[in-house]
Design a protein around this motif. Structure first.
Motif, PDB file in Angstrom:
ATOM      1  N   ARG A  64     -18.292   3.594   1.436  1.00 21.61           N
ATOM      2  CA  ARG A  64     -18.139   2.445   0.616  1.00 21.61           C
ATOM      3  C   ARG A  64     -17.317   3.055  -0.615  1.00 21.61           C
TER       4      ARG A  64
ATOM      5  N   ARG B 119     -10.424   7.979   0.501  1.00 23.56           N
ATOM      6  CA  ARG B 119      -9.998   6.864   1.228  1.00 23.56           C
ATOM      7  C   ARG B 119      -9.911   7.115   2.551  1.00 23.56           C
ATOM      8  N   ASN B 120      -9.661   8.139   3.008  1.00 21.24           N
ATOM      9  CA  ASN B 120      -9.929   8.350   4.527  1.00 21.24           C
ATOM     10  C   ASN B 120     -11.424   8.146   5.180  1.00 21.24           C
TER      11      ASN B 120
ATOM     12  N   ILE C 165     -13.444   5.874   3.642  1.00 20.24           N
ATOM     13  CA  ILE C 165     -13.477   4.555   3.650  1.00 20.24           C
ATOM     14  C   ILE C 165     -12.861   3.982   5.038  1.00 20.24           C
ATOM     15  N   VAL C 166     -11.676   4.546   5.224  1.00 18.39           N
ATOM     16  CA  VAL C 166     -11.013   3.972   6.520  1.00 18.39           C
ATOM     17  C   VAL C 166     -11.454   4.037   7.850  1.00 18.39           C
ATOM     18  N   PHE C 167     -11.935   5.476   7.845  1.00 20.96           N
ATOM     19  CA  PHE C 167     -12.069   5.956   9.266  1.00 20.96           C
ATOM     20  C   PHE C 167     -13.804   6.322   9.402  1.00 20.96           C
ATOM     21  N   ASP C 168     -14.465   6.349   8.562  1.00 24.88           N
ATOM     22  CA  ASP C 168     -15.876   6.672   8.571  1.00 24.88           C
ATOM     23  C   ASP C 168     -16.877   5.178   7.889  1.00 24.88           C
TER      24      ASP C 168
ATOM     25  N   LEU D 188      -1.926   3.699  -4.360  1.00 27.83           N
ATOM     26  CA  LEU D 188      -3.004   4.488  -3.832  1.00 27.83           C
ATOM     27  C   LEU D 188      -3.575   5.375  -4.977  1.00 27.83           C
TER      28      LEU D 188
ATOM     29  N   TRP E 134      -7.867  10.991  -1.846  1.00 35.14           N
ATOM     30  CA  TRP E 134      -7.150  10.794  -0.471  1.00 35.14           C
ATOM     31  C   TRP E 134      -8.302  11.075   0.357  1.00 35.14           C
TER      32      TRP E 134
ATOM     33  N   LYS F  68       0.887  -1.263  -0.010  1.00 34.65           N
ATOM     34  CA  LYS F  68      -0.054  -0.102  -0.222  1.00 34.65           C
ATOM     35  C   LYS F  68       0.783   1.360  -0.100  1.00 34.65           C
TER      36      LYS F  68
END
Length: 119
Positions: free
Chosen positions: A80, A71-72, A74-77, A8, A68, A3
């Motif tokens: 989809r 992506r955040n 997706i990762v933190f909240d 990314l 970016w 990654k």
């Protein structure tokens, strides 16, 4: 696959789908970069006249920034992945960047269908 930032922004399937949509809208589908070739390196000398380079580099940053942020989300909240949402945000944010004076010429303003300069 590791990654990395290159993965990314350019190599993952999602990012490549975003780039495909954006570059098609820009009328430059053939510009799809490889993961090993950053757009700034590739486009700066071969494909874009120096008079358009500022707007293009700003557009690249806009696309990367939006990817970016998505992506955040997706990762933190728990969001989809949604290519249509990202491309819509790129256009909406692009209009704000244009109003703020970040695009110096008509280059991407025309592509994003912004009002012409002076109006």
């Amino acid at each position: 696959e590791p990654k990395t930032i290159a993965h990314l922004m350019l190599g993952c399937v999602f990012s490549r789908q975003v780039w495909a949509v954006i570059l098609k809208r820009w009328g430059k589908s053939e510009w799809i970069p490889s993961q090993d070739s950053l757009p700034a390196d590739r486009w700066s000398t071969r494909l874009v006249p120096s008079s358009k380079w500022h707007d293009l580099s700003t557009g690249i940053i806009l696309v990367w920034w939006t990817i970016w942020k998505h992506r955040n989300a997706i990762v933190f909240d728990g969001a989809r992945p949604d290519v249509a949402s990202v491309t819509h945000l790129i256009e909406a944010e692009g209009r704000l960047w244009w109003k703020a004076g970040l695009f110096k010429g008509l280059g991407l303003a025309v592509i994003f269908d912004f009002p012409t300069m002076g109006t």
